[in-house]
Write a protein that holds these residues in place. Structure first.
Motif, PDB file in Angstrom:
ATOM      1  N   LEU A 165      -3.306 -13.572  -3.773  1.00  0.00           N
ATOM      2  CA  LEU A 165      -2.609 -13.537  -2.488  1.00  0.00           C
ATOM      3  C   LEU A 165      -1.288 -12.780  -2.607  1.00  0.00           C
ATOM      4  O   LEU A 165      -0.599 -12.849  -3.622  1.00  0.00           O
ATOM      5  CB  LEU A 165      -2.322 -14.965  -2.008  1.00  0.00           C
ATOM      6  N   SER A 166      -0.949 -12.075  -1.530  1.00  0.00           N
ATOM      7  CA  SER A 166       0.323 -11.371  -1.458  1.00  0.00           C
ATOM      8  C   SER A 166       0.749 -11.300   0.006  1.00  0.00           C
ATOM      9  O   SER A 166      -0.099 -11.309   0.902  1.00  0.00           O
ATOM     10  CB  SER A 166       0.190  -9.958  -2.035  1.00  0.00           C
ATOM     11  N   PRO A 167       2.058 -11.250   0.282  1.00  0.00           N
ATOM     12  CA  PRO A 167       2.503 -11.150   1.677  1.00  0.00           C
ATOM     13  C   PRO A 167       2.020  -9.855   2.328  1.00  0.00           C
ATOM     14  O   PRO A 167       2.103  -8.780   1.730  1.00  0.00           O
ATOM     15  CB  PRO A 167       4.035 -11.162   1.563  1.00  0.00           C
ATOM     16  N   LEU A 168       1.518  -9.959   3.547  1.00  0.00           N
ATOM     17  CA  LEU A 168       1.135  -8.812   4.358  1.00  0.00           C
ATOM     18  C   LEU A 168       1.772  -8.970   5.726  1.00  0.00           C
ATOM     19  O   LEU A 168       1.863 -10.072   6.271  1.00  0.00           O
ATOM     20  CB  LEU A 168      -0.389  -8.722   4.498  1.00  0.00           C
ATOM     21  N   CYS A 169       2.195  -7.840   6.293  1.00  0.00           N
ATOM     22  CA  CYS A 169       2.854  -7.898   7.594  1.00  0.00           C
ATOM     23  C   CYS A 169       2.715  -6.556   8.305  1.00  0.00           C
ATOM     24  O   CYS A 169       2.219  -5.575   7.741  1.00  0.00           O
ATOM     25  CB  CYS A 169       4.329  -8.264   7.448  1.00  0.00           C
ATOM     26  N   ALA A 230       3.986 -10.978  14.519  1.00  0.00           N
ATOM     27  CA  ALA A 230       4.460 -12.343  14.742  1.00  0.00           C
ATOM     28  C   ALA A 230       5.025 -12.998  13.486  1.00  0.00           C
ATOM     29  O   ALA A 230       5.626 -14.064  13.567  1.00  0.00           O
ATOM     30  CB  ALA A 230       3.326 -13.204  15.295  1.00  0.00           C
ATOM     31  N   GLY A 231       4.826 -12.374  12.325  1.00  0.00           N
ATOM     32  CA  GLY A 231       5.335 -12.962  11.100  1.00  0.00           C
ATOM     33  C   GLY A 231       4.663 -12.350   9.893  1.00  0.00           C
ATOM     34  O   GLY A 231       3.972 -11.326   9.984  1.00  0.00           O
ATOM     35  N   VAL A 232       4.864 -12.986   8.741  1.00  0.00           N
ATOM     36  CA  VAL A 232       4.318 -12.510   7.478  1.00  0.00           C
ATOM     37  C   VAL A 232       3.275 -13.521   7.009  1.00  0.00           C
ATOM     38  O   VAL A 232       3.534 -14.729   6.987  1.00  0.00           O
ATOM     39  CB  VAL A 232       5.412 -12.344   6.410  1.00  0.00           C
ATOM     40  N   ALA A 233       2.118 -13.039   6.617  1.00  0.00           N
ATOM     41  CA  ALA A 233       1.041 -13.917   6.166  1.00  0.00           C
ATOM     42  C   ALA A 233       0.766 -13.690   4.692  1.00  0.00           C
ATOM     43  O   ALA A 233       0.856 -12.564   4.195  1.00  0.00           O
ATOM     44  CB  ALA A 233      -0.224 -13.661   6.977  1.00  0.00           C
ATOM     45  N   LEU A 234       0.428 -14.760   3.990  1.00  0.00           N
ATOM     46  CA  LEU A 234       0.053 -14.676   2.591  1.00  0.00           C
ATOM     47  C   LEU A 234      -1.467 -14.611   2.545  1.00  0.00           C
ATOM     48  O   LEU A 234      -2.162 -15.588   2.859  1.00  0.00           O
ATOM     49  CB  LEU A 234       0.569 -15.900   1.836  1.00  0.00           C
ATOM     50  N   LEU A 235      -2.007 -13.442   2.155  1.00  0.00           N
ATOM     51  CA  LEU A 235      -3.437 -13.187   2.311  1.00  0.00           C
ATOM     52  C   LEU A 235      -4.049 -12.573   1.053  1.00  0.00           C
ATOM     53  O   LEU A 235      -3.344 -11.938   0.263  1.00  0.00           O
ATOM     54  CB  LEU A 235      -3.668 -12.221   3.487  1.00  0.00           C
TER      55      LEU A 235
END
Length: 296
Positions: A165-169, A230-235
């Motif tokens: 997982l890594s932040p995606l935005c 809308a924000g940053v997701a960990l995906l």
């Protein structure tokens, strides 16, 4: 019991009720009334002289006697279905029902499934998606692709691939993210696995800020929300390569954390059919990090 006396209707009702875990759901599948299901179960119990189900506050529970009978019937009905398919013009065609985590299905499996169908026209593969909560027997599946740490009780499992997982935005948000600590100024979108963000910040060597963004039970929903700004997701980055290629999502940091793997699983007491073996070999060969089978 002599074959002419086999209560086939009652046995079929029992098999469906056990798989569904509910007389109501069994009635829906069989297209009869719930009273008809209850009548057939009572008839079978009277004939066998044993109790097959217990009604508890948690719902319908199959007794030990019922659990002994169920796999025999399930395998028998499956064998009859395959034989009837052969006689009905579907010679050598075997139906394979596979459940798949929605993220894996859309991000990895579906783009490759055409190649499998072309290579194996003798297998009629049918995919159904879920949000990683799946009961193979109850849903009438042969196998399921699940995300987690493996070791599911009563199941065999083959590890397919890691999904770090890594932040995606969205690109506009990514411009404002120079260091992991900058995420503290963003809305952090969350899955139901609450340990993911703290785990990522620990690997990144930064303090985890309060995580109070909306909680979603689907990585696809998280990705769509993140792409909207809308924000940053960990995906799992590998499952969203198309989003990244299209410029809808950006990975601002190369830091990743492991939260589990994708596995192909099936019930331990289920004989591996030709189609199951073929699919298992194919998907293992497609996956870059296959591990051997494990059971629990």
């Amino acid at each position: 019991m002599d074959r002419p006396d086999l209560p086939l209707n009652a046995l079929r009702v029992f098999e469906v009720a056990t798989r569904q875990g509910s007389f109501t759901k069994a009635a829906i599948e069989l297209r009869v009334t719930q009273a008809a299901v209850s009548h057939q179960i009572a008839r079978l119990e009277d004939l066998l002289g044993v109790t097959l189900f217990l009604r508890t506050s948690q719902g319908l529970v199959t007794t030990d006697e019922g659990l002994l009978l169920f796999p025999v019937l399930e395998h028998g009905f499956d064998a009859m279905a395959r034989a009837l398919d052969g006689l009905g013009g579907r010679r050598n065609i075997e139906v394979l029902k596979v459940g798949a985590n929605t993220t894996f299905a859309l991000g990895w499996l579906m783009p490759r499934l055409t190649a499998f169908r072309q290579a194996h026209p003798e297998i009629d593969i049918r995919i159904s998606t879920n949000n990683n909560r799946v009961e193979i027997l109850r849903e009438g599946l042969d196998m399921a692709i699940r995300f987690g740490t493996g070791g599911w009780s009563g199941h065999e499992a083959i590890g397919l691939m890691d999904a770090p997982l890594s932040p995606l935005c969205a690109p506009d948000l990514a411009k404002r993210l120079l260091h992991p600590a900058d995420l503290g100024q963003m809305t952090l979108l969350r899955s139901y696995r609450s340990a993911e963000w703290p785990g990522w910040f620990e690997v990144a060597g930064a303090a985890c800020p309060p995580v109070s963004g909306p909680v979603l039970d689907s990585s696809i929903a998280l990705a769509e929300l993140a792409a909207s700004g809308a924000g940053v997701a960990l995906l799992p980055v590998s499952m969203f390569s198309q989003y990244i290629a299209q410029g809808r999502l950006v990975q601002p940091f190369g830091i990743t954390v492991s939260a589990g793997r994708y596995y192909l699983a099936w019930p331990s007491d289920r004989p591996v059919t030709r189609a199951m073996g073929t699919f298992s070999k194919w998907i293992s060969g497609q996956s870059p990090e296959e591990t051997g089978p494990c059971s629990a």
